[in-house]
Design a protein around this motif. Sequence first.
Motif, mmCIF file in Angstrom:
data_model
loop_
_atom_site.group_PDB
_atom_site.id
_atom_site.type_symbol
_atom_site.label_atom_id
_atom_site.label_comp_id
_atom_site.label_asym_id
_atom_site.label_seq_id
_atom_site.Cartn_x
_atom_site.Cartn_y
_atom_site.Cartn_z
ATOM 1 N N GLY A 252 0.826 -1.204 0.000
ATOM 2 C CA GLY A 252 0.000 0.000 0.000
ATOM 3 C C GLY A 252 0.859 1.253 0.000
ATOM 4 O O GLY A 252 2.072 1.184 0.219
ATOM 5 N N ILE A 253 0.204 2.386 -0.249
ATOM 6 C CA ILE A 253 0.898 3.667 -0.277
ATOM 7 C C ILE A 253 0.096 4.707 0.490
ATOM 8 O O ILE A 253 -1.084 4.491 0.811
ATOM 9 N N THR A 254 0.724 5.831 0.774
ATOM 10 C CA THR A 254 0.029 7.001 1.315
ATOM 11 C C THR A 254 0.356 8.209 0.442
ATOM 12 O O THR A 254 1.457 8.300 -0.122
ATOM 13 N N ARG A 255 -0.598 9.103 0.340
ATOM 14 C CA ARG A 255 -0.415 10.399 -0.315
ATOM 15 C C ARG A 255 -1.213 11.401 0.504
ATOM 16 O O ARG A 255 -2.293 11.833 0.123
ATOM 17 N N ASP A 256 -0.669 11.765 1.672
ATOM 18 C CA ASP A 256 -1.423 12.547 2.655
ATOM 19 C C ASP A 256 -1.490 14.024 2.290
ATOM 20 O O ASP A 256 -0.504 14.615 1.820
#
Length: 246
Positions: A90-94
């Motif tokens: 998974g990834i984050t793009r906050d």
Amino acid sequence: MSEQQLALVTGASRGIGAAIAARLAADGYRVIGTATSDSGAEAIRTSLQQVSAVNDALVLNIADGEQTATAIKQLLADYGTPQVVVNNAGITRDNLFLRLSDDDWEAVINTNLNGVFRVCKALAKPMIKQKSGSIINISSIIGTTGNAGQANYAAAKAGLEGFSRSLAQEIASRNVRVNCVSPGFIQTDMTDVLPEGQKEAILASIPGKRFGQVEDIAGTVAFLASDDSKYITGQTIHVNGGMNMG
């Protein structure tokens, strides 16, 4: 286990994914870990083969539908059908919602939700055919509580849990289980860089008075992979030290 079982762990190059792969390998599974690059896959392979030479790694980018289909087809041809599938990648793009771009929204949904769909779509039929299996999807406390600056991530993880419950209902009669593990605040290299003040505030909200360790998640996954959980499906197991008890 009487016969060595195959386990696929996506996103196994570091943190929670690496700990899950290591725990399953130590428990006697033949583990195939994945990364999005050749160098990442080679690092996983080197690490896992220190436990057993039968372990391996492959390149898998779950954000890319065509590459995922090709990689899973190769997995089935080379190793057979997994008994255990752990969707951890998974990834984050906050960003705050008013600043959140379409690209950042779509990237997180495409990887964290659509990517799990792709892996499950490719493996559900062969797992049903073998009439056994455990699919374990790694969610997050954020899918339950939400979090400012993570609307995309929260939506993906909440969707993942709903998806898992629906899939569990469809394939339970074929002895294939689907569950989620929902980590709270787990200490990794990604969280180590947070400001001390922020970490202290988070710690104050955890009744257990400690941050989780990657081994806490790996142990829960190992339980869901095993026959000890053979009557558990469609569940989300929260591992958060009491941070959220909903």
